[in-house]
Design a protein around this motif. Structure first.
Motif, PDB file in Angstrom:
ATOM      1  N   LYS A 186       0.819  -1.223   0.000  1.00 23.22           N
ATOM      2  CA  LYS A 186       0.000   0.000   0.000  1.00 23.22           C
ATOM      3  C   LYS A 186       0.850   1.270   0.000  1.00 23.22           C
ATOM      4  CE  LYS A 186      -4.129  -2.079   2.038  1.00 23.22           C
ATOM      5  NZ  LYS A 186      -3.970  -3.269   1.290  1.00 23.22           N
ATOM      6  N   LYS A 187       1.893   1.256  -0.836  1.00 22.13           N
ATOM      7  CA  LYS A 187       2.725   2.443  -1.023  1.00 22.13           C
ATOM      8  C   LYS A 187       3.337   2.385  -2.433  1.00 22.13           C
ATOM      9  CE  LYS A 187       6.977   0.587   0.972  1.00 22.13           C
ATOM     10  NZ  LYS A 187       8.026   0.779   1.951  1.00 22.13           N
ATOM     11  N   PRO A 188       3.752   3.537  -2.947  1.00 20.29           N
ATOM     12  CA  PRO A 188       4.294   3.565  -4.312  1.00 20.29           C
ATOM     13  C   PRO A 188       5.574   2.736  -4.451  1.00 20.29           C
ATOM     14  CG  PRO A 188       3.742   5.776  -3.582  1.00 20.29           C
ATOM     15  CD  PRO A 188       3.622   4.870  -2.390  1.00 20.29           C
ATOM     16  N   VAL A 189       5.741   2.156  -5.639  1.00 17.75           N
ATOM     17  CA  VAL A 189       6.913   1.344  -5.961  1.00 17.75           C
ATOM     18  C   VAL A 189       7.491   1.866  -7.271  1.00 17.75           C
ATOM     19  CG1 VAL A 189       7.702  -0.965  -6.592  1.00 17.75           C
ATOM     20  CG2 VAL A 189       5.987  -0.704  -4.824  1.00 17.75           C
ATOM     21  N   GLU A 190       8.816   1.925  -7.335  1.00 11.62           N
ATOM     22  CA  GLU A 190       9.465   2.410  -8.553  1.00 11.62           C
ATOM     23  C   GLU A 190      10.636   1.506  -8.914  1.00 11.62           C
ATOM     24  OE1 GLU A 190      10.754   6.690 -10.245  1.00 11.62           O
ATOM     25  OE2 GLU A 190      11.579   6.196  -8.289  1.00 11.62           O
ATOM     26  N   TYR A 191      10.726   1.155 -10.184  1.00  8.25           N
ATOM     27  CA  TYR A 191      11.865   0.420 -10.719  1.00  8.25           C
ATOM     28  C   TYR A 191      12.490   1.281 -11.811  1.00  8.25           C
ATOM     29  CZ  TYR A 191      10.464  -3.928  -8.443  1.00  8.25           C
ATOM     30  OH  TYR A 191      10.144  -4.889  -7.519  1.00  8.25           O
ATOM     31  N   VAL A 192      13.818   1.428 -11.769  1.00 11.71           N
ATOM     32  CA  VAL A 192      14.533   2.219 -12.765  1.00 11.71           C
ATOM     33  C   VAL A 192      15.657   1.358 -13.331  1.00 11.71           C
ATOM     34  CG1 VAL A 192      15.866   4.328 -13.165  1.00 11.71           C
ATOM     35  CG2 VAL A 192      14.028   4.326 -11.479  1.00 11.71           C
ATOM     36  N   SER A 193      15.812   1.386 -14.672  1.00 10.49           N
ATOM     37  CA  SER A 193      16.878   0.607 -15.304  1.00 10.49           C
ATOM     38  C   SER A 193      18.240   1.190 -14.916  1.00 10.49           C
ATOM     39  CB  SER A 193      16.720   0.606 -16.831  1.00 10.49           C
ATOM     40  OG  SER A 193      16.865   1.915 -17.336  1.00 10.49           O
ATOM     41  N   GLU A 194      19.276   0.376 -15.047  1.00 10.69           N
ATOM     42  CA  GLU A 194      20.611   0.814 -14.651  1.00 10.69           C
ATOM     43  C   GLU A 194      21.062   2.049 -15.417  1.00 10.69           C
ATOM     44  OE1 GLU A 194      23.504  -2.311 -14.716  1.00 10.69           O
ATOM     45  OE2 GLU A 194      22.311  -3.596 -13.424  1.00 10.69           O
ATOM     46  N   ASP A 195      20.700   2.143 -16.683  1.00 15.09           N
ATOM     47  CA  ASP A 195      21.110   3.307 -17.478  1.00 15.09           C
ATOM     48  C   ASP A 195      20.123   4.468 -17.352  1.00 15.09           C
ATOM     49  OD1 ASP A 195      18.993   2.298 -18.896  1.00 15.09           O
ATOM     50  OD2 ASP A 195      20.090   2.081 -20.780  1.00 15.09           O
ATOM     51  N   LYS A 196      19.129   4.314 -16.502  1.00 18.52           N
ATOM     52  CA  LYS A 196      18.135   5.345 -16.191  1.00 18.52           C
ATOM     53  C   LYS A 196      17.268   5.762 -17.389  1.00 18.52           C
ATOM     54  CE  LYS A 196      20.285   6.790 -12.084  1.00 18.52           C
ATOM     55  NZ  LYS A 196      20.487   5.524 -11.513  1.00 18.52           N
ATOM     56  N   THR A 197      17.179   4.931 -18.422  1.00 19.96           N
ATOM     57  CA  THR A 197      16.361   5.270 -19.587  1.00 19.96           C
ATOM     58  C   THR A 197      14.933   4.757 -19.450  1.00 19.96           C
ATOM     59  OG1 THR A 197      17.071   3.291 -20.766  1.00 19.96           O
ATOM     60  CG2 THR A 197      18.321   5.310 -21.158  1.00 19.96           C
ATOM     61  N   GLN A 198      14.714   3.766 -18.598  1.00 11.74           N
ATOM     62  CA  GLN A 198      13.381   3.197 -18.427  1.00 11.74           C
ATOM     63  C   GLN A 198      12.998   3.217 -16.954  1.00 11.74           C
ATOM     64  OE1 GLN A 198      14.135  -0.606 -20.173  1.00 11.74           O
ATOM     65  NE2 GLN A 198      13.422   0.072 -22.176  1.00 11.74           N
ATOM     66  N   ARG A 199      11.707   3.464 -16.725  1.00 11.22           N
ATOM     67  CA  ARG A 199      11.230   3.553 -15.350  1.00 11.22           C
ATOM     68  C   ARG A 199       9.800   3.049 -15.276  1.00 11.22           C
ATOM     69  NH1 ARG A 199       8.935   7.869 -11.717  1.00 11.22           N
ATOM     70  NH2 ARG A 199       8.435   9.075 -13.569  1.00 11.22           N
ATOM     71  N   VAL A 200       9.519   2.264 -14.242  1.00  9.73           N
ATOM     72  CA  VAL A 200       8.159   1.808 -13.959  1.00  9.73           C
ATOM     73  C   VAL A 200       7.778   2.359 -12.593  1.00  9.73           C
ATOM     74  CG1 VAL A 200       6.699  -0.192 -13.491  1.00  9.73           C
ATOM     75  CG2 VAL A 200       8.372  -0.293 -15.333  1.00  9.73           C
ATOM     76  N   TYR A 201       6.623   3.004 -12.538  1.00  9.29           N
ATOM     77  CA  TYR A 201       6.142   3.594 -11.292  1.00  9.29           C
ATOM     78  C   TYR A 201       4.724   3.085 -11.046  1.00  9.29           C
ATOM     79  CZ  TYR A 201       4.797   7.074  -7.824  1.00  9.29           C
ATOM     80  OH  TYR A 201       4.366   7.688  -6.681  1.00  9.29           O
ATOM     81  N   ALA A 202       4.514   2.476  -9.887  1.00 10.05           N
ATOM     82  CA  ALA A 202       3.190   1.949  -9.530  1.00 10.05           C
ATOM     83  C   ALA A 202       2.780   2.531  -8.183  1.00 10.05           C
ATOM     84  CB  ALA A 202       3.238   0.433  -9.454  1.00 10.05           C
ATOM     85  N   LYS A 203       1.517   2.958  -8.113  1.00  9.52           N
ATOM     86  CA  LYS A 203       1.026   3.480  -6.828  1.00  9.52           C
ATOM     87  C   LYS A 203      -0.413   3.027  -6.619  1.00  9.52           C
ATOM     88  CE  LYS A 203      -0.559   7.945  -8.463  1.00  9.52           C
ATOM     89  NZ  LYS A 203      -0.510   9.368  -8.323  1.00  9.52           N
ATOM     90  N   PRO A 204      -0.723   2.662  -5.381  1.00 11.16           N
ATOM     91  CA  PRO A 204      -2.107   2.277  -5.067  1.00 11.16           C
ATOM     92  C   PRO A 204      -3.016   3.498  -5.144  1.00 11.16           C
ATOM     93  CG  PRO A 204      -0.726   2.206  -3.097  1.00 11.16           C
ATOM     94  CD  PRO A 204       0.160   2.570  -4.232  1.00 11.16           C
ATOM     95  N   ILE A 205      -4.215   3.279  -5.687  1.00 13.00           N
ATOM     96  CA  ILE A 205      -5.163   4.382  -5.853  1.00 13.00           C
ATOM     97  C   ILE A 205      -6.282   4.290  -4.825  1.00 13.00           C
ATOM     98  CG2 ILE A 205      -6.797   5.486  -7.420  1.00 13.00           C
ATOM     99  CD1 ILE A 205      -5.203   4.273  -9.707  1.00 13.00           C
ATOM    100  N   GLN A 206      -6.890   3.097  -4.748  1.00  7.78           N
ATOM    101  CA  GLN A 206      -8.010   2.950  -3.821  1.00  7.78           C
ATOM    102  C   GLN A 206      -8.223   1.469  -3.522  1.00  7.78           C
ATOM    103  OE1 GLN A 206     -11.301   4.293  -6.259  1.00  7.78           O
ATOM    104  NE2 GLN A 206     -12.784   3.213  -5.008  1.00  7.78           N
ATOM    105  N   SER A 207      -8.723   1.216  -2.313  1.00 13.46           N
ATOM    106  CA  SER A 207      -9.028  -0.154  -1.899  1.00 13.46           C
ATOM    107  C   SER A 207     -10.446  -0.514  -2.304  1.00 13.46           C
ATOM    108  CB  SER A 207      -8.886  -0.308  -0.391  1.00 13.46           C
ATOM    109  OG  SER A 207      -7.553  -0.106   0.005  1.00 13.46           O
ATOM    110  N   GLN A 208     -10.614  -1.796  -2.618  1.00 13.07           N
ATOM    111  CA  GLN A 208     -11.942  -2.330  -2.929  1.00 13.07           C
ATOM    112  C   GLN A 208     -12.020  -3.708  -2.291  1.00 13.07           C
ATOM    113  OE1 GLN A 208     -13.061  -2.090  -7.070  1.00 13.07           O
ATOM    114  NE2 GLN A 208     -14.536  -3.737  -6.850  1.00 13.07           N
ATOM    115  N   GLY A 209     -12.550  -3.749  -1.082  1.00 18.53           N
ATOM    116  CA  GLY A 209     -12.574  -5.001  -0.335  1.00 18.53           C
ATOM    117  C   GLY A 209     -11.154  -5.419   0.014  1.00 18.53           C
TER     118      GLY A 209
END
Length: 135
Positions: A87-110
């Motif tokens: 229940k917190k944001p997660v970030e993955y960045v490639s070693e050369d810093k050209t690619q990045r994935v950012y995921a964050k929770p928005i809302q709970s549903q059950g």
């Protein structure tokens, strides 16, 4: 036009073989979709770039596209699960810093969590999706 039809038929055979090979290995649906999209896009780009040997361009482009697309999809899936679990944001960045994935929770549903996942290349948003992640 004959050359184009021959190339298209060959590319479809290659794509079917690639799909068949990936079905032998246990992969998540997201990884298969990412690899398939990457293979098709890479094959088309390879054909357009390699003017001397379009076959080589298609094969190399499709192989690289499948690897990159499958890997990106797997990382996006992993990031969304971690964001939902902790229940917190997660970030993955490639070693050369050209690619990045950012995921964050928005809302709970059950017991599930809606997560926003963004994929960036060279600082520009390439893909964004919202998905429901359940334990």
């Amino acid at each position: 036009m004959k050359g184009c039809a021959k190339w298209l038929a060959s590319f479809l055979v290659f794509a079917l073989l690639l799909t068949g090979l990936t079905s032998c290995v246990e992969l998540r649906q997201e990884t298969k979709e990412g690899a398939t999209i990457g293979a098709v896009a890479g094959g088309v780009i390879g054909v357009l770039l390699d003017k001397k040997n379009r076959w080589r361009g298609a094969v190399v482009g499709a192989a690289l596209g499948a690897i990159i697309g499958g890997t990106a999809a797997t990382i996006m899936d992993k990031a969304s699960k971690e964001a939902a679990t902790y229940k917190k944001p997660v970030e993955y960045v490639s070693e050369d810093k050209t690619q990045r994935v950012y995921a964050k929770p928005i809302q709970s549903q059950g017991k599930c969590e809606w997560v926003s996942v963004q994929y960036y290349e060279y600082g520009k948003l390439v893909k964004e999706e919202k998905k429901l992640v359940c334990p």
